[in-house]
Motif scaffolding. Sequence first.
Motif, PDB file in Angstrom:
ATOM      1  N   ALA A 173      34.458  90.747  52.389  1.00 32.41           N
ATOM      2  CA  ALA A 173      33.079  90.548  52.813  1.00 32.41           C
ATOM      3  C   ALA A 173      32.929  89.232  53.555  1.00 32.41           C
ATOM      4  O   ALA A 173      33.751  88.311  53.451  1.00 32.41           O
ATOM      5  CB  ALA A 173      32.140  90.578  51.610  1.00 32.41           C
ATOM      6  N   SER A 174      31.826  89.149  54.292  1.00 24.40           N
ATOM      7  CA  SER A 174      31.392  87.882  54.890  1.00 24.40           C
ATOM      8  C   SER A 174      29.964  87.637  54.432  1.00 24.40           C
ATOM      9  O   SER A 174      29.322  88.507  53.844  1.00 24.40           O
ATOM     10  CB  SER A 174      31.472  87.944  56.415  1.00 24.40           C
ATOM     11  N   PHE A 175      29.455  86.431  54.734  1.00 23.47           N
ATOM     12  CA  PHE A 175      28.167  86.032  54.188  1.00 23.47           C
ATOM     13  C   PHE A 175      27.304  85.451  55.305  1.00 23.47           C
ATOM     14  O   PHE A 175      27.783  84.764  56.208  1.00 23.47           O
ATOM     15  CB  PHE A 175      28.360  84.996  53.081  1.00 23.47           C
ATOM     16  N   PHE A 176      25.979  85.761  55.206  1.00 24.62           N
ATOM     17  CA  PHE A 176      25.044  85.242  56.187  1.00 24.62           C
ATOM     18  C   PHE A 176      23.717  84.954  55.492  1.00 24.62           C
ATOM     19  O   PHE A 176      23.222  85.770  54.706  1.00 24.62           O
ATOM     20  CB  PHE A 176      24.822  86.246  57.328  1.00 24.62           C
ATOM     21  N   GLU A 177      23.133  83.786  55.791  1.00 19.95           N
ATOM     22  CA  GLU A 177      21.825  83.423  55.239  1.00 19.95           C
ATOM     23  C   GLU A 177      20.827  83.327  56.379  1.00 19.95           C
ATOM     24  O   GLU A 177      21.068  82.633  57.375  1.00 19.95           O
ATOM     25  CB  GLU A 177      21.907  82.087  54.494  1.00 19.95           C
ATOM     26  N   ASP A 178      19.711  84.033  56.258  1.00 18.11           N
ATOM     27  CA  ASP A 178      18.736  84.059  57.339  1.00 18.11           C
ATOM     28  C   ASP A 178      17.772  82.883  57.232  1.00 18.11           C
ATOM     29  O   ASP A 178      17.883  82.035  56.339  1.00 18.11           O
ATOM     30  CB  ASP A 178      18.000  85.397  57.376  1.00 18.11           C
ATOM     31  N   ALA A 179      16.797  82.846  58.146  1.00 21.06           N
ATOM     32  CA  ALA A 179      15.862  81.724  58.196  1.00 21.06           C
ATOM     33  C   ALA A 179      14.992  81.649  56.951  1.00 21.06           C
ATOM     34  O   ALA A 179      14.465  80.579  56.623  1.00 21.06           O
ATOM     35  CB  ALA A 179      14.995  81.839  59.447  1.00 21.06           C
ATOM     36  N   GLY A 180      14.814  82.762  56.245  1.00 23.32           N
ATOM     37  CA  GLY A 180      14.032  82.767  55.010  1.00 23.32           C
ATOM     38  C   GLY A 180      14.852  82.466  53.782  1.00 23.32           C
ATOM     39  O   GLY A 180      14.379  82.672  52.664  1.00 23.32           O
ATOM     40  N   HIS A 181      16.090  82.002  53.965  1.00 16.55           N
ATOM     41  CA  HIS A 181      17.018  81.638  52.886  1.00 16.55           C
ATOM     42  C   HIS A 181      17.434  82.835  52.045  1.00 16.55           C
ATOM     43  O   HIS A 181      17.793  82.686  50.873  1.00 16.55           O
ATOM     44  CB  HIS A 181      16.424  80.547  51.975  1.00 16.55           C
ATOM     45  N   THR A 182      17.371  84.021  52.627  1.00 12.46           N
ATOM     46  CA  THR A 182      17.904  85.201  51.959  1.00 12.46           C
ATOM     47  C   THR A 182      19.383  85.319  52.299  1.00 12.46           C
ATOM     48  O   THR A 182      19.767  85.254  53.478  1.00 12.46           O
ATOM     49  CB  THR A 182      17.170  86.472  52.400  1.00 12.46           C
ATOM     50  N   GLY A 190      29.151  98.106  52.741  1.00 11.95           N
ATOM     51  CA  GLY A 190      27.773  98.167  53.192  1.00 11.95           C
ATOM     52  C   GLY A 190      27.155  96.781  53.236  1.00 11.95           C
ATOM     53  O   GLY A 190      27.840  95.754  53.152  1.00 11.95           O
ATOM     54  N   LEU A 191      25.818  96.752  53.362  1.00 16.88           N
ATOM     55  CA  LEU A 191      25.057  95.503  53.435  1.00 16.88           C
ATOM     56  C   LEU A 191      24.333  95.290  52.122  1.00 16.88           C
ATOM     57  O   LEU A 191      23.622  96.176  51.640  1.00 16.88           O
ATOM     58  CB  LEU A 191      24.052  95.588  54.595  1.00 16.88           C
ATOM     59  N   TYR A 192      24.511  94.084  51.540  1.00 17.32           N
ATOM     60  CA  TYR A 192      23.911  93.740  50.260  1.00 17.32           C
ATOM     61  C   TYR A 192      23.038  92.507  50.415  1.00 17.32           C
ATOM     62  O   TYR A 192      23.329  91.601  51.212  1.00 17.32           O
ATOM     63  CB  TYR A 192      24.977  93.464  49.211  1.00 17.32           C
ATOM     64  N   ARG A 193      21.975  92.497  49.621  1.00 17.08           N
ATOM     65  CA  ARG A 193      21.098  91.332  49.553  1.00 17.08           C
ATOM     66  C   ARG A 193      21.259  90.688  48.180  1.00 17.08           C
ATOM     67  O   ARG A 193      21.275  91.382  47.163  1.00 17.08           O
ATOM     68  CB  ARG A 193      19.641  91.744  49.774  1.00 17.08           C
ATOM     69  N   TYR A 194      21.336  89.354  48.167  1.00 15.29           N
ATOM     70  CA  TYR A 194      21.503  88.653  46.888  1.00 15.29           C
ATOM     71  C   TYR A 194      20.130  88.371  46.298  1.00 15.29           C
ATOM     72  O   TYR A 194      19.292  87.697  46.910  1.00 15.29           O
ATOM     73  CB  TYR A 194      22.282  87.351  47.089  1.00 15.29           C
ATOM     74  N   ASP A 195      19.913  88.919  45.097  1.00 19.45           N
ATOM     75  CA  ASP A 195      18.695  88.653  44.329  1.00 19.45           C
ATOM     76  C   ASP A 195      18.948  87.393  43.510  1.00 19.45           C
ATOM     77  O   ASP A 195      19.576  87.443  42.444  1.00 19.45           O
ATOM     78  CB  ASP A 195      18.369  89.854  43.441  1.00 19.45           C
ATOM     79  N   ARG A 196      18.483  86.268  44.004  1.00 19.33           N
ATOM     80  CA  ARG A 196      18.796  84.985  43.355  1.00 19.33           C
ATOM     81  C   ARG A 196      18.108  84.874  41.997  1.00 19.33           C
ATOM     82  O   ARG A 196      18.641  84.252  41.067  1.00 19.33           O
ATOM     83  CB  ARG A 196      18.373  83.831  44.272  1.00 19.33           C
ATOM     84  N   ARG A 197      16.928  85.461  41.898  1.00 20.84           N
ATOM     85  CA  ARG A 197      16.180  85.360  40.636  1.00 20.84           C
ATOM     86  C   ARG A 197      16.905  86.061  39.504  1.00 20.84           C
ATOM     87  O   ARG A 197      16.960  85.553  38.381  1.00 20.84           O
ATOM     88  CB  ARG A 197      14.791  85.955  40.832  1.00 20.84           C
ATOM     89  N   HIS A 198      17.477  87.250  39.797  1.00 20.41           N
ATOM     90  CA  HIS A 198      18.160  88.012  38.750  1.00 20.41           C
ATOM     91  C   HIS A 198      19.675  87.894  38.857  1.00 20.41           C
ATOM     92  O   HIS A 198      20.394  88.542  38.091  1.00 20.41           O
ATOM     93  CB  HIS A 198      17.752  89.494  38.824  1.00 20.41           C
ATOM     94  N   ASP A 199      20.134  87.098  39.833  1.00 21.74           N
ATOM     95  CA  ASP A 199      21.566  86.843  40.008  1.00 21.74           C
ATOM     96  C   ASP A 199      22.350  88.156  40.118  1.00 21.74           C
ATOM     97  O   ASP A 199      23.293  88.410  39.367  1.00 21.74           O
ATOM     98  CB  ASP A 199      22.119  85.993  38.871  1.00 21.74           C
ATOM     99  N   LYS A 200      21.946  88.982  41.094  1.00 19.34           N
ATOM    100  CA  LYS A 200      22.681  90.222  41.303  1.00 19.34           C
ATOM    101  C   LYS A 200      22.606  90.614  42.764  1.00 19.34           C
ATOM    102  O   LYS A 200      21.762  90.112  43.527  1.00 19.34           O
ATOM    103  CB  LYS A 200      22.150  91.342  40.415  1.00 19.34           C
TER     104      LYS A 200
END
Length: 1009
Positions: A173-182, A190-200
Amino acid sequence: MRYLLVFLLVFSACWETDAQMPTLTIDHLTTKEGLPSNDVWCLTKDKQGFLWIGTGRNICRYDGYNFLRLDSLKLGYCSGVSTDSKGDIYTSNDTRGLCKIDAKTLTVTTLVKNDYDDADPSNDLHEQGMVDSFDQVWVCDYTSVQRYDPATGKLRRYTFSHTVSGGDVYQYASFFEDAGHTLWIVSELGLYRYDRRHDKLICVLGKEASLPRNRVPIRLCKASADAAGNLWIGGYEYGLVRFSTENQSFSIRKAGFEHNNVVCVQESQDENGRKILFVGTNDGISVFYPDRNELYHLPEFYNSGIQVKDMYDDKVNGILWIATSGGVYKYRYRNIGIRTVAIPHNVVRLPVQVTSISPAPATGNYLLGLSHSGVLSWKPAANQFQLLPYPTDAFTQQIRWIQGRPFAFTDKGVFVGDKTNGRFSLWEPTARLFKNTDFRDGLLDRKGRLWIANLNEGLKVIDPLTNQEIKLWSDKEAGKLLNLTYVKGVLEGIDGRIWVATCSRGLFFFDEKQSQFINIDKLPDNKGIRIGGDCINGMRRTTDGSILISSWGGVSKISAKGKILTTFEFKTDALIDTYCSNIAEAPDRNLWFSTNEGIHIANPKTHAIRYLTTIEGLFSNAPVGFFYSPANELFLGHTNAINILNINQLNRQITTPKIAISSVEVKGKMLHQDLTEEIVLQPDENLLTFNFTTLNFEPTSQNLYSYQLEGFEPNWVEMGNQHTVSFTNLPAKSYTLRVRSSNNSGIKSDKPLVIRLMVKPYFTSTWFFRTLIGLSIAALIVGMMRWRVNTLAERNQLDLEIAEWRLKALQSQMNPHFLFNSLNSVQNYLLTNRGVEGAKYLSKFSKLVRRIMENSNHQYLHFEKIIDTLRMYVEIESFRFNHEFSYSFDIEENDVLQDALLPPMLLQPYVENAIWHGLMPKEGEKKLKITARVHQNHIVCIIEDNGVGREFAPRTEGHISRGQEMTKGIFESLRRKDSEAKIEMIDLFDDNNNPAGTRVQMTIPIEKV
């Protein structure tokens, strides 16, 4: 105007439009420039502005000049590089693992080690290292992604249950953080989003997607975001993927990528500021216009099959950095104020130069004279081109509008636009009146006369109604323009006079009243003043009627009457090229002129010069065509392209250069320390090198440097383009190095870079060592002095003892002598029948003998006993000599005096000498006086007689006063202890200067005796 409208109407039916590939100027960096490897995998910039490049061999840092390799990371494929909020660098190195590089000292620390030796495959790789805005470091291997927390030093693993084709969980995998810090994880699942609040991790695109419409099998590579927040993702075998973060919709463009894997995408701008996407594939780079749905494959990449692996948008400098299998490519896209229009390949045979640019009156269109084929009619609003061919291949020198028709002055004749067929045809009068076909310029003056300038045959004036020549000057006068010169251009002044540019006789104007060509060099106002050069290449009239000329050597501004007002020339001004070809004046009175090294912008008030080159967005540095429009735009003709320069925007784009220290080397080795702190050097570290940079990644020629070393050199030293300064054998002291940069327009950095350093002295040069040596020398001197004093004291004591023993020996010799003399006196009394006196004498003599015998056992006696013995002796001597002399003792009543210890025979020899040799030979009254006093810790003892004096005192031949010699020896010993100890022999004289006696004065120290 009627001719013009008909002419344009004919051409309007033949416009050609073309969706053109953008014209991109891209620089290439490889191992030839110092890159460790051409196999480049990742790029990023740190907080300071340095570019970090991960290659197949190691990681390096690029400052615009040099690629700095870290010694501790010599080998190892680098798959990821990123920077945290503090500026430190995190990198994935396959031979080490996850590493941290201190941005201040460039020291490397391994945080998570790759362990290939154990049975656990999950710790073999820690790749694609990326730091998010929360300073969490993300890495991946082939089974999972992991999050490393630098605060705790712990890894958190995120695994996946889904498999790819073949049954393996292949989670690279590679990693990318957008302007909204997502944070987005772009993987082959596939494409995954990191849920920082629930750490998943939450799948948004792929087989595990939460939305059913997004559950599609897809393999993704790398992602970036556009200005609207959409993600653009590379898809293996799927093409270009667009994902909306707002509604989670997606689209896939496969067209154009049927045979390519899209690796990475980055939004940028083309040469005219239009929004484009750079699409990196396994075979090259493509350019995609989303708004027009146009895709172009750049042949310079695809023809070589260059694999693209990563891109980084350097927004500060306006540079897109591209990592490929063939090195690093640099595309500078921020060319504010400069647009580029390419000549369509299907309109005219390429390559072709745009040599002349002329606006078509009242239409907004332009005619572009070409280096071959003819003239292009260009409609900027629609970017449409139409070729208007010549009857023969010719090089266009100028396009002029005369009587509503375009005239082309070429090296094959003068051609005029044909209103019937949209072509140019030969203008017959020039073919008839001139033998030479190389025409440079022409004009229709206010009197309706046509002036034609031929390179070799000079000027001729033609009546356009009859097409016959008008003779305005004599053949002799015409020779001024033909004698060893060429005619390059002709221009009508604001007052109607005609100006003629030549090469190489300078600038003339025609005085029609006198029918003469006047060279402005001959004008009285120009005495001692020269124009920039005598070979004139371009000429233009300003709004106030002044004449601008550009020539070999410089440019000048000349009044409407011919007075030279301003000159810029290479000998005295900062021109970076001597060939000045065209010129114009902007509303701010700055002069814009073209050279073979770009556009110069000269300020007549300050004589400062700015430069525009390909770095700022020019298509090339040597434009040929040149036209300045009333809309404050400058049109430049190049090979296959036109530049349009917005003067207002370019005047606002003057940036102040930065200055940064790249590295410090001590004796050839890089110094690993925080360079904001003072650099402390040992005395043998006598070779110090500083490397500087502006971090704008422009060529060396665009940056200038100067420095001042306070404490060594008080003045600023100009280094030119050199970005390195070395010092050797600096004296031991503290220094302050100040460095500043400036660009090629002379603008300096706001504040200089300040570096403090101190060179320590050798130990032998320190004050501690000098003090130690001084103290050692002082101690040695004191020791030697004490040794000398002790030696002298011992010697003095020895001399004193010797003198005392000699005195004692003398005393033992003197006693029998005294006894013999005294017994002779007793015998004399008996023989002369003076028994009573003899008895008295004998009684006194016996007491004295007893006293002498007692004293002989003592080396020192109290002064009181010495005086008592001396009294007895003087009394006996007085008795023996029948009281022929009188005597007195004046002794101070002082306990210190009475108790002082002295050698027994210290006074007796001088008293005896006074009686025997001073008083006895004298006739008359005889006196002896003995006094003693205490004065300043000394005994002052005086023995004085009024005898015959030393000069007349009788002496037995060979007689030596042994007692006096011994006494003098004692005083010499005492003087070594006390400088005031002395014995003085003073001769006394009466009023007639006759001898009147002798005084012996002794000064004896009390404490040291």
